[in-house]
Design a protein around this motif. Structure first.
Motif, PDB file in Angstrom:
ATOM      1  N   ALA A 140      76.173  50.398  69.524  1.00  0.00           N
ATOM      2  CA  ALA A 140      76.748  49.954  70.353  1.00  0.00           C
ATOM      3  C   ALA A 140      77.004  48.842  70.481  1.00  0.00           C
ATOM      4  CB  ALA A 140      76.629  51.232  71.819  1.00  0.00           C
ATOM      5  N   GLY A 141      78.058  48.735  71.919  1.00  0.00           N
ATOM      6  CA  GLY A 141      78.127  46.971  71.930  1.00  0.00           C
ATOM      7  C   GLY A 141      78.456  46.069  71.304  1.00  0.00           C
ATOM      8  N   THR A 142      78.794  44.703  71.727  1.00  0.00           N
ATOM      9  CA  THR A 142      79.209  43.827  70.279  1.00  0.00           C
ATOM     10  C   THR A 142      77.960  42.796  70.055  1.00  0.00           C
ATOM     11  OG1 THR A 142      78.883  42.150  72.742  1.00  0.00           O
ATOM     12  CG2 THR A 142      81.546  43.600  72.331  1.00  0.00           C
ATOM     13  N   LEU A 143      76.800  42.985  70.468  1.00  0.00           N
ATOM     14  CA  LEU A 143      75.992  42.200  69.685  1.00  0.00           C
ATOM     15  C   LEU A 143      75.491  42.939  68.204  1.00  0.00           C
ATOM     16  CD1 LEU A 143      74.473  40.331  72.497  1.00  0.00           C
ATOM     17  CD2 LEU A 143      75.718  39.768  70.874  1.00  0.00           C
ATOM     18  N   TRP A 144      74.530  42.483  67.134  1.00  0.00           N
ATOM     19  CA  TRP A 144      74.751  43.164  65.936  1.00  0.00           C
ATOM     20  C   TRP A 144      73.022  42.549  66.044  1.00  0.00           C
ATOM     21  CZ3 TRP A 144      79.155  41.748  65.105  1.00  0.00           C
ATOM     22  CH2 TRP A 144      80.170  42.971  64.572  1.00  0.00           C
ATOM     23  N   LYS A 145      71.707  43.065  65.599  1.00  0.00           N
ATOM     24  CA  LYS A 145      70.890  43.321  65.815  1.00  0.00           C
ATOM     25  C   LYS A 145      70.389  42.146  64.787  1.00  0.00           C
ATOM     26  CE  LYS A 145      69.291  47.415  67.650  1.00  0.00           C
ATOM     27  NZ  LYS A 145      67.880  48.920  67.341  1.00  0.00           N
ATOM     28  N   ILE A 196      84.916  44.496  59.240  1.00  0.00           N
ATOM     29  CA  ILE A 196      84.106  45.352  60.495  1.00  0.00           C
ATOM     30  C   ILE A 196      84.793  46.385  60.652  1.00  0.00           C
ATOM     31  CG2 ILE A 196      83.584  44.469  62.963  1.00  0.00           C
ATOM     32  CD1 ILE A 196      82.049  42.916  61.501  1.00  0.00           C
ATOM     33  N   PHE A 197      84.709  47.176  61.917  1.00  0.00           N
ATOM     34  CA  PHE A 197      85.246  48.462  62.027  1.00  0.00           C
ATOM     35  C   PHE A 197      85.173  48.570  63.252  1.00  0.00           C
ATOM     36  CE2 PHE A 197      85.647  48.186  57.181  1.00  0.00           C
ATOM     37  CZ  PHE A 197      86.520  48.955  57.015  1.00  0.00           C
ATOM     38  N   TYR A 198      86.071  49.634  64.135  1.00  0.00           N
ATOM     39  CA  TYR A 198      85.423  50.003  65.188  1.00  0.00           C
ATOM     40  C   TYR A 198      85.664  51.759  64.871  1.00  0.00           C
ATOM     41  CZ  TYR A 198      86.051  52.051  69.873  1.00  0.00           C
ATOM     42  OH  TYR A 198      85.159  52.337  71.436  1.00  0.00           O
ATOM     43  N   LEU A 199      84.497  52.537  65.632  1.00  0.00           N
ATOM     44  CA  LEU A 199      83.988  54.416  65.593  1.00  0.00           C
ATOM     45  C   LEU A 199      85.015  54.691  66.233  1.00  0.00           C
ATOM     46  CD1 LEU A 199      83.573  56.070  63.790  1.00  0.00           C
ATOM     47  CD2 LEU A 199      81.624  55.940  65.072  1.00  0.00           C
ATOM     48  N   GLU A 200      85.968  55.392  66.474  1.00  0.00           N
ATOM     49  CA  GLU A 200      86.353  56.171  67.483  1.00  0.00           C
ATOM     50  C   GLU A 200      85.872  56.845  68.365  1.00  0.00           C
ATOM     51  OE1 GLU A 200      90.880  56.470  66.870  1.00  0.00           O
ATOM     52  OE2 GLU A 200      90.917  54.733  67.781  1.00  0.00           O
ATOM     53  N   LYS A 201      85.798  57.780  69.329  1.00  0.00           N
ATOM     54  CA  LYS A 201      85.001  58.719  69.784  1.00  0.00           C
ATOM     55  C   LYS A 201      84.974  60.656  68.735  1.00  0.00           C
ATOM     56  CE  LYS A 201      84.117  57.605  74.712  1.00  0.00           C
ATOM     57  NZ  LYS A 201      84.229  57.774  76.030  1.00  0.00           N
ATOM     58  N   LYS A 221      80.434  49.199  63.145  1.00  0.00           N
ATOM     59  CA  LYS A 221      79.712  48.978  61.816  1.00  0.00           C
ATOM     60  C   LYS A 221      80.862  47.758  61.127  1.00  0.00           C
ATOM     61  CE  LYS A 221      81.083  52.173  58.010  1.00  0.00           C
ATOM     62  NZ  LYS A 221      80.617  52.830  57.546  1.00  0.00           N
ATOM     63  N   HIS A 222      78.849  47.362  59.781  1.00  0.00           N
ATOM     64  CA  HIS A 222      79.770  45.762  59.564  1.00  0.00           C
ATOM     65  C   HIS A 222      79.213  46.448  58.319  1.00  0.00           C
ATOM     66  CE1 HIS A 222      76.341  43.838  59.914  1.00  0.00           C
ATOM     67  NE2 HIS A 222      76.554  43.503  59.136  1.00  0.00           N
ATOM     68  N   THR A 223      79.871  45.875  57.105  1.00  0.00           N
ATOM     69  CA  THR A 223      80.002  45.721  55.902  1.00  0.00           C
ATOM     70  C   THR A 223      79.837  44.728  55.227  1.00  0.00           C
ATOM     71  OG1 THR A 223      80.797  47.885  55.734  1.00  0.00           O
ATOM     72  CG2 THR A 223      80.314  46.725  53.578  1.00  0.00           C
TER      73      THR A 223
END
Length: 105
Positions: A25-30, A52-57, A3-5
């Motif tokens: 999900a993945g590496t491309l943003w809409k 930019i943040f990564y969301l862990e499970k 996700k990004h802010t």
């Protein structure tokens, strides 16, 4: 998931959230469309911060990196997909070290 802010600075140099994505999900943003007034108060040189943040499970958000830029700077970085040299990419920094890139298309 990522996700990004995006933030803009105000006159007192306080960052104001102008957009926060959902989890991607993945590496491309809409494609994202924001008005200039919403993004930068129509000042294309106003500072913007992208994080930019990564969301862990387990639900924990891991900070990947951030970049301070402006609309005018993003316009100069626009390039075709496949920018292997990353010359025209927005650099993400984490603790002052390059942590990745964002291609502006």
């Amino acid at each position: 998931s990522r996700k990004h802010t995006e933030y803009q600075s105000n006159i007192e140099n306080i960052w104001i959230v102008v957009y926060r994505s959902g989890f991607i999900a993945g590496t491309l943003w809409k494609k994202l469309i924001l008005s200039l007034s919403a993004l930068c108060n129509s000042d294309q040189d106003r500072s913007l911060m992208i994080e930019i943040f990564y969301l862990e499970k387990n639900g924990k958000h891991i900070f990947i990196g951030k970049s301070e830029t402006s609309v005018n700077n993003l316009l100069t970085l626009r390039n075709p997909v496949g920018n292997a040299e990353k010359v025209l990419s927005l650099k993400l920094l984490k603790d002052g070290t390059e942590a990745g890139y964002i291609d502006v298309v």
